[in-house]
Design a protein around this motif. Structure first.
Motif, PDB file in Angstrom:
ATOM      1  N   HIS A  10     -13.177  27.217 -75.227  1.00 24.89           N
ATOM      2  CA  HIS A  10     -12.004  26.723 -74.847  1.00 24.89           C
ATOM      3  C   HIS A  10     -11.097  27.071 -76.295  1.00 24.89           C
ATOM      4  O   HIS A  10     -11.551  26.994 -77.320  1.00 24.89           O
ATOM      5  CB  HIS A  10     -11.827  25.509 -74.618  1.00 24.89           C
ATOM      6  CG  HIS A  10     -11.692  24.450 -75.614  1.00 24.89           C
ATOM      7  ND1 HIS A  10     -12.756  24.126 -76.338  1.00 24.89           N
ATOM      8  CD2 HIS A  10     -10.837  23.556 -76.149  1.00 24.89           C
ATOM      9  CE1 HIS A  10     -12.579  23.346 -77.161  1.00 24.89           C
ATOM     10  NE2 HIS A  10     -11.217  23.087 -77.113  1.00 24.89           N
ATOM     11  N   HIS A 116     -18.402  22.200 -69.861  1.00 26.68           N
ATOM     12  CA  HIS A 116     -17.431  21.252 -70.234  1.00 26.68           C
ATOM     13  C   HIS A 116     -16.154  21.850 -69.994  1.00 26.68           C
ATOM     14  O   HIS A 116     -15.758  23.031 -69.918  1.00 26.68           O
ATOM     15  CB  HIS A 116     -17.344  21.385 -71.871  1.00 26.68           C
ATOM     16  CG  HIS A 116     -18.622  20.975 -72.353  1.00 26.68           C
ATOM     17  ND1 HIS A 116     -18.962  19.516 -72.641  1.00 26.68           N
ATOM     18  CD2 HIS A 116     -19.649  21.804 -72.832  1.00 26.68           C
ATOM     19  CE1 HIS A 116     -20.228  19.324 -73.024  1.00 26.68           C
ATOM     20  NE2 HIS A 116     -20.549  20.742 -73.406  1.00 26.68           N
ATOM     21  N   TYR A 118     -11.810  21.863 -69.873  1.00 30.20           N
ATOM     22  CA  TYR A 118     -10.812  21.325 -70.626  1.00 30.20           C
ATOM     23  C   TYR A 118      -9.455  21.462 -69.894  1.00 30.20           C
ATOM     24  O   TYR A 118      -9.204  22.579 -69.357  1.00 30.20           O
ATOM     25  CB  TYR A 118     -10.729  22.168 -72.158  1.00 30.20           C
ATOM     26  CG  TYR A 118     -11.817  21.772 -73.065  1.00 30.20           C
ATOM     27  CD1 TYR A 118     -12.073  21.017 -73.796  1.00 30.20           C
ATOM     28  CD2 TYR A 118     -13.105  22.816 -72.759  1.00 30.20           C
ATOM     29  CE1 TYR A 118     -13.209  20.680 -74.705  1.00 30.20           C
ATOM     30  CE2 TYR A 118     -14.290  22.633 -73.430  1.00 30.20           C
ATOM     31  CZ  TYR A 118     -14.176  21.756 -74.260  1.00 30.20           C
ATOM     32  OH  TYR A 118     -15.395  21.479 -74.796  1.00 30.20           O
ATOM     33  N   GLU A 124     -10.946  17.633 -73.348  1.00 28.17           N
ATOM     34  CA  GLU A 124     -12.122  17.521 -72.386  1.00 28.17           C
ATOM     35  C   GLU A 124     -11.895  16.489 -71.413  1.00 28.17           C
ATOM     36  O   GLU A 124     -11.795  15.322 -71.659  1.00 28.17           O
ATOM     37  CB  GLU A 124     -13.542  17.413 -73.073  1.00 28.17           C
ATOM     38  CG  GLU A 124     -14.487  17.605 -72.288  1.00 28.17           C
ATOM     39  CD  GLU A 124     -15.941  17.624 -73.060  1.00 28.17           C
ATOM     40  OE1 GLU A 124     -16.911  18.025 -72.471  1.00 28.17           O
ATOM     41  OE2 GLU A 124     -15.901  17.166 -74.287  1.00 28.17           O
ATOM     42  N   THR A 127     -17.349  16.767 -67.822  1.00 30.25           N
ATOM     43  CA  THR A 127     -18.619  17.356 -68.331  1.00 30.25           C
ATOM     44  C   THR A 127     -19.437  17.247 -67.478  1.00 30.25           C
ATOM     45  O   THR A 127     -19.743  16.303 -66.586  1.00 30.25           O
ATOM     46  CB  THR A 127     -19.071  16.565 -69.858  1.00 30.25           C
ATOM     47  OG1 THR A 127     -17.925  16.418 -70.732  1.00 30.25           O
ATOM     48  CG2 THR A 127     -20.172  16.900 -70.309  1.00 30.25           C
TER      49      THR A 127
END
Length: 181
Positions: A10, A116, A118, A124, A127
């Motif tokens: 990310h 993950h 974002y 974040e 998950t």
């Protein structure tokens, strides 16, 4: 693909426009403040801190800035059967998969596979780990809304309790009756 097995990393977007997009223009309006004050007064009269009405209001207000985690999880769950396709995904495909402003990081080596997700601010918000499943994480925008609502409620509740206590004290003086005696 790098050595650690992370296919897509990310990139934090720190622009003011990105931050405003995540908050979706939420603000503590005068009408919302009045409603919080009303609920705080009712709760203070019943000697209850953060009653059901306020908690429901807070939940609905936070939902206004919350990402659609259910849709993100559903989309990922659809495609997890074919992890090879996901591992090979480029940034454009991820934007199509998640929609703006979401980004993902896929880990497939090391201690196990993980995903993950974002938001546009680099927070974040989800998950996924094998064996554990999905874990939701609060975004900064959600935390800000929670904080603003709780602070407004606290101030209103405190003022209402002070008013109630002063009325009780006034009744003691007027009636000449001391409840402590």
């Amino acid at each position: 693909m790098d050595i650690a097995g992370i296919v897509k990393g990310h990139q934090t977007k720190s622009t003011a426009a990105g931050k405003m997009a995540s908050r979706k223009g939420w603000k503590l309006s005068d009408s919302l403040q009045k409603k919080i004050t009303e609920y705080a007064r009712e709760d203070a009269a019943e000697n209850v801190y953060m009653g059901k009405k306020f908690l429901s209001l807070r939940k609905s207000e936070v939902a206004k800035v919350a990402p659609d985690r259910a849709a993100l999880m559903g989309k990922l769950n659809q495609d997890m059967a074919d992890m090879k396709k996901i591992r090979e995904a480029d940034e454009r495909w991820l934007c199509i998969l998640f929609g703006e402003p979401y980004e993902a990081e896929f880990q497939s080596e090391g201690m196990g596979s993980a995903i993950h997700v974002y938001d546009g601010n680099g927070d974040e918000i989800l998950t996924y780990t094998a064996g554990v499943g999905w874990h939701e994480k609060e975004s900064k925008a959600e935390t800000e809304v929670h904080g603003a609502l709780k602070a407004a409620y606290y101030d209103a509740f405190r003022a209402a309790r002070k008013e109630i206590n002063s009325e009780v004290a006034g009744m003691k003086v007027q009636g000449g009756f001391d409840a402590r005696a």
